[in-house]
Design a protein around this motif. Structure first.
Motif, PDB file in Angstrom:
ATOM      1  N   SER A 147       0.834  -1.211   0.000  1.00  0.00           N
ATOM      2  CA  SER A 147       0.000   0.000   0.000  1.00  0.00           C
ATOM      3  C   SER A 147       0.865   1.256   0.000  1.00  0.00           C
ATOM      4  O   SER A 147       0.560   2.232  -0.694  1.00  0.00           O
ATOM      5  CB  SER A 147      -0.931  -0.011   1.217  1.00  0.00           C
ATOM      6  OG  SER A 147      -0.186  -0.005   2.405  1.00  0.00           O
ATOM      7  N   LEU A 148       1.958   1.227   0.755  1.00  0.00           N
ATOM      8  CA  LEU A 148       2.842   2.395   0.778  1.00  0.00           C
ATOM      9  C   LEU A 148       3.503   2.589  -0.588  1.00  0.00           C
ATOM     10  O   LEU A 148       3.595   3.708  -1.101  1.00  0.00           O
ATOM     11  CB  LEU A 148       3.906   2.220   1.875  1.00  0.00           C
ATOM     12  CG  LEU A 148       4.910   3.362   2.024  1.00  0.00           C
ATOM     13  CD1 LEU A 148       4.192   4.690   2.243  1.00  0.00           C
ATOM     14  CD2 LEU A 148       5.866   3.085   3.177  1.00  0.00           C
ATOM     15  N   ARG A 149       3.929   1.474  -1.180  1.00  0.00           N
ATOM     16  CA  ARG A 149       4.567   1.569  -2.500  1.00  0.00           C
ATOM     17  C   ARG A 149       3.587   2.126  -3.531  1.00  0.00           C
ATOM     18  O   ARG A 149       3.931   2.964  -4.350  1.00  0.00           O
ATOM     19  CB  ARG A 149       5.082   0.192  -2.933  1.00  0.00           C
ATOM     20  CG  ARG A 149       5.936   0.212  -4.189  1.00  0.00           C
ATOM     21  CD  ARG A 149       6.462  -1.175  -4.507  1.00  0.00           C
ATOM     22  NE  ARG A 149       5.397  -2.160  -4.559  1.00  0.00           N
ATOM     23  CZ  ARG A 149       4.609  -2.346  -5.630  1.00  0.00           C
ATOM     24  NH1 ARG A 149       4.770  -1.626  -6.710  1.00  0.00           N
ATOM     25  NH2 ARG A 149       3.663  -3.262  -5.596  1.00  0.00           N
ATOM     26  N   ARG A 150       2.337   1.691  -3.465  1.00  0.00           N
ATOM     27  CA  ARG A 150       1.336   2.201  -4.413  1.00  0.00           C
ATOM     28  C   ARG A 150       1.055   3.692  -4.180  1.00  0.00           C
ATOM     29  O   ARG A 150       0.874   4.448  -5.126  1.00  0.00           O
ATOM     30  CB  ARG A 150       0.040   1.389  -4.298  1.00  0.00           C
ATOM     31  CG  ARG A 150       0.106   0.037  -5.013  1.00  0.00           C
ATOM     32  CD  ARG A 150      -1.260  -0.602  -5.108  1.00  0.00           C
ATOM     33  NE  ARG A 150      -1.797  -0.952  -3.792  1.00  0.00           N
ATOM     34  CZ  ARG A 150      -1.511  -2.091  -3.142  1.00  0.00           C
ATOM     35  NH1 ARG A 150      -0.709  -2.978  -3.690  1.00  0.00           N
ATOM     36  NH2 ARG A 150      -2.018  -2.336  -1.949  1.00  0.00           N
ATOM     37  N   THR A 151       1.053   4.089  -2.915  1.00  0.00           N
ATOM     38  CA  THR A 151       0.857   5.512  -2.617  1.00  0.00           C
ATOM     39  C   THR A 151       2.001   6.346  -3.189  1.00  0.00           C
ATOM     40  O   THR A 151       1.788   7.384  -3.822  1.00  0.00           O
ATOM     41  CB  THR A 151       0.765   5.742  -1.088  1.00  0.00           C
ATOM     42  OG1 THR A 151      -0.342   4.993  -0.591  1.00  0.00           O
ATOM     43  CG2 THR A 151       0.579   7.201  -0.736  1.00  0.00           C
ATOM     44  N   VAL A 152       3.221   5.864  -2.952  1.00  0.00           N
ATOM     45  CA  VAL A 152       4.405   6.577  -3.467  1.00  0.00           C
ATOM     46  C   VAL A 152       4.338   6.657  -4.993  1.00  0.00           C
ATOM     47  O   VAL A 152       4.595   7.705  -5.588  1.00  0.00           O
ATOM     48  CB  VAL A 152       5.696   5.883  -2.991  1.00  0.00           C
ATOM     49  CG1 VAL A 152       6.920   6.470  -3.677  1.00  0.00           C
ATOM     50  CG2 VAL A 152       5.837   6.025  -1.476  1.00  0.00           C
ATOM     51  N   LEU A 153       3.969   5.542  -5.597  1.00  0.00           N
ATOM     52  CA  LEU A 153       3.843   5.491  -7.058  1.00  0.00           C
ATOM     53  C   LEU A 153       2.788   6.495  -7.532  1.00  0.00           C
ATOM     54  O   LEU A 153       2.982   7.204  -8.529  1.00  0.00           O
ATOM     55  CB  LEU A 153       3.452   4.061  -7.459  1.00  0.00           C
ATOM     56  CG  LEU A 153       3.787   3.558  -8.852  1.00  0.00           C
ATOM     57  CD1 LEU A 153       5.254   3.731  -9.185  1.00  0.00           C
ATOM     58  CD2 LEU A 153       3.401   2.082  -8.987  1.00  0.00           C
ATOM     59  N   GLY A 154       1.675   6.554  -6.817  1.00  0.00           N
ATOM     60  CA  GLY A 154       0.611   7.499  -7.185  1.00  0.00           C
ATOM     61  C   GLY A 154       1.089   8.939  -7.102  1.00  0.00           C
ATOM     62  O   GLY A 154       0.851   9.740  -8.017  1.00  0.00           O
ATOM     63  N   LEU A 155       1.790   9.297  -6.013  1.00  0.00           N
ATOM     64  CA  LEU A 155       2.313  10.657  -5.865  1.00  0.00           C
ATOM     65  C   LEU A 155       3.298  10.976  -6.983  1.00  0.00           C
ATOM     66  O   LEU A 155       3.335  12.082  -7.533  1.00  0.00           O
ATOM     67  CB  LEU A 155       3.009  10.822  -4.510  1.00  0.00           C
ATOM     68  CG  LEU A 155       2.147  10.702  -3.256  1.00  0.00           C
ATOM     69  CD1 LEU A 155       3.017  10.841  -2.009  1.00  0.00           C
ATOM     70  CD2 LEU A 155       1.050  11.762  -3.234  1.00  0.00           C
ATOM     71  N   PHE A 156       4.093   9.967  -7.302  1.00  0.00           N
ATOM     72  CA  PHE A 156       5.112  10.116  -8.340  1.00  0.00           C
ATOM     73  C   PHE A 156       4.453  10.431  -9.691  1.00  0.00           C
ATOM     74  O   PHE A 156       4.894  11.314 -10.424  1.00  0.00           O
ATOM     75  CB  PHE A 156       5.887   8.792  -8.410  1.00  0.00           C
ATOM     76  CG  PHE A 156       7.245   8.890  -9.031  1.00  0.00           C
ATOM     77  CD1 PHE A 156       8.232   9.696  -8.491  1.00  0.00           C
ATOM     78  CD2 PHE A 156       7.550   8.137 -10.152  1.00  0.00           C
ATOM     79  CE1 PHE A 156       9.493   9.762  -9.057  1.00  0.00           C
ATOM     80  CE2 PHE A 156       8.811   8.190 -10.729  1.00  0.00           C
ATOM     81  CZ  PHE A 156       9.778   9.012 -10.185  1.00  0.00           C
TER      82      PHE A 156
END
Lengths: 180, 108
Positions: A147-156
């Motif tokens: 979930s954190l990786r997906r959030t980071v990816l989304g922000l990116f």
């Protein structure tokens, strides 16, 4: 092969920094997407995080340099006010905003393009810095938390989208009303 | 993988504060249209006009919020999904409020 100082800054702001941002984004996106423990070994993960750190911090740094140079160096040239309010028959080539607004067929480049670009562009450094920080803080731990990786990816991706809007409109506006 | 065990509070703090920052860019962009007097107040540097304030204020608040939220949350595990959900709401609102047809609808 001559460029004025203004043209040089415009090229640096839009083309050079923009290209670096794009390059860092492409590498970072691939790195973040593939940062999964089931896809790489522990050693591979460490190596990938090192590259990701370099890419995301480069992206954040370039984003800051781009918006600061844009807002405080290039934009004042763009929004310079002509000496007289009456612009009919006046050479407005040194006043890009006034030039765009002087004709109905170009006014939307300012009213929509520039107005959007100048604000949304600032999303990119804030979000890119957050991404770089999260990569630096959690490192290999990012791979363990989907979930954190997906959030980071989304922000990116949003950071890139914001920069893309700013970059595309910047390129077109500078074509229609160049800063010289 | 030592960092794997780090609490997710720092992530919640970073993501939420960034969302606050970008939301404020949108909010100030729209408020500056709604309240013409605000444009003058946001003109921190005349050559760049109100854009200087519309971006400097959110950046400042983002950093302050980040430090504050980090201090409050970094040591603990939180419901990250809840924080990121609110963060996305703020980011989308920020995007909407910086879209010219939206903020120009408030122009006076």
């Amino acid at each position: 092969m001559q460029l004025s100082a203004r043209e040089l800054w415009t090229v640096l702001h839009g083309l050079v920094f923009g290209s670096l941002f794009l390059l860092a984004f492409a590498g970072g996106l691939a790195g973040l997407y593939s940062l999964r423990p089931e896809w790489v070994t522990v050693e591979g993960l460490r190596e990938r995080v090192r590259r990701l750190l370099a890419g995301t911090w480069l992206m954040a740094l370039v984003a800051w340099v781009t918006v600061i140079s844009g807002t405080y160096i290039v934009y004042p040239w763009y929004r310079a006010t002509p000496p007289t309010p009456e612009t009919a028959g006046v050479d407005l080539s040194a006043y890009p905003r006034a030039l765009l607004l002087s004709r109905p067929e170009t006014a939307l480049w300012h009213r929509f393009g520039m107005e959007w670009k100048e604000h949304i562009g600032w999303f990119a450094p804030i979000l890119a810095t957050t991404v770089a920080y999260l990569v630096a803080y959690y490192r290999e731990g990012l791979a363990a938390s989907g979930s954190l990786r997906r959030t980071v990816l989304g922000l990116f991706v949003v950071a890139f989208g914001a920069a893309a809007v700013a970059g595309v409109f910047g390129a077109f506006i500078n074509k229609v009303a160049p800063i010289r | 993988m030592t960092s794997k065990a780090r609490p997710n509070g720092a992530a919640a703090a970073a993501v939420l504060s960034a969302a606050i920052g970008v939301f404020l860019i949108g909010l100030l962009t729209t408020l500056a249209e709604l309240l013409p007097g605000l444009k003058g107040g946001l003109t921190f540097w005349a050559p760049a006009g109100p854009l200087s304030g519309k971006t400097a204020v959110p950046v400042g608040i983002w950093l302050v919020a980040w430090v504050g939220l980090h201090r409050a949350l970094a040591a603990s595990d939180v419901n990250l999904a809840r924080y990121t959900r609110w963060a996305w709401v703020l980011i989308v609102l920020g995007l909407v409020l910086t879209f010219p047809p939206v903020f120009e609808a408030f122009a006076r």
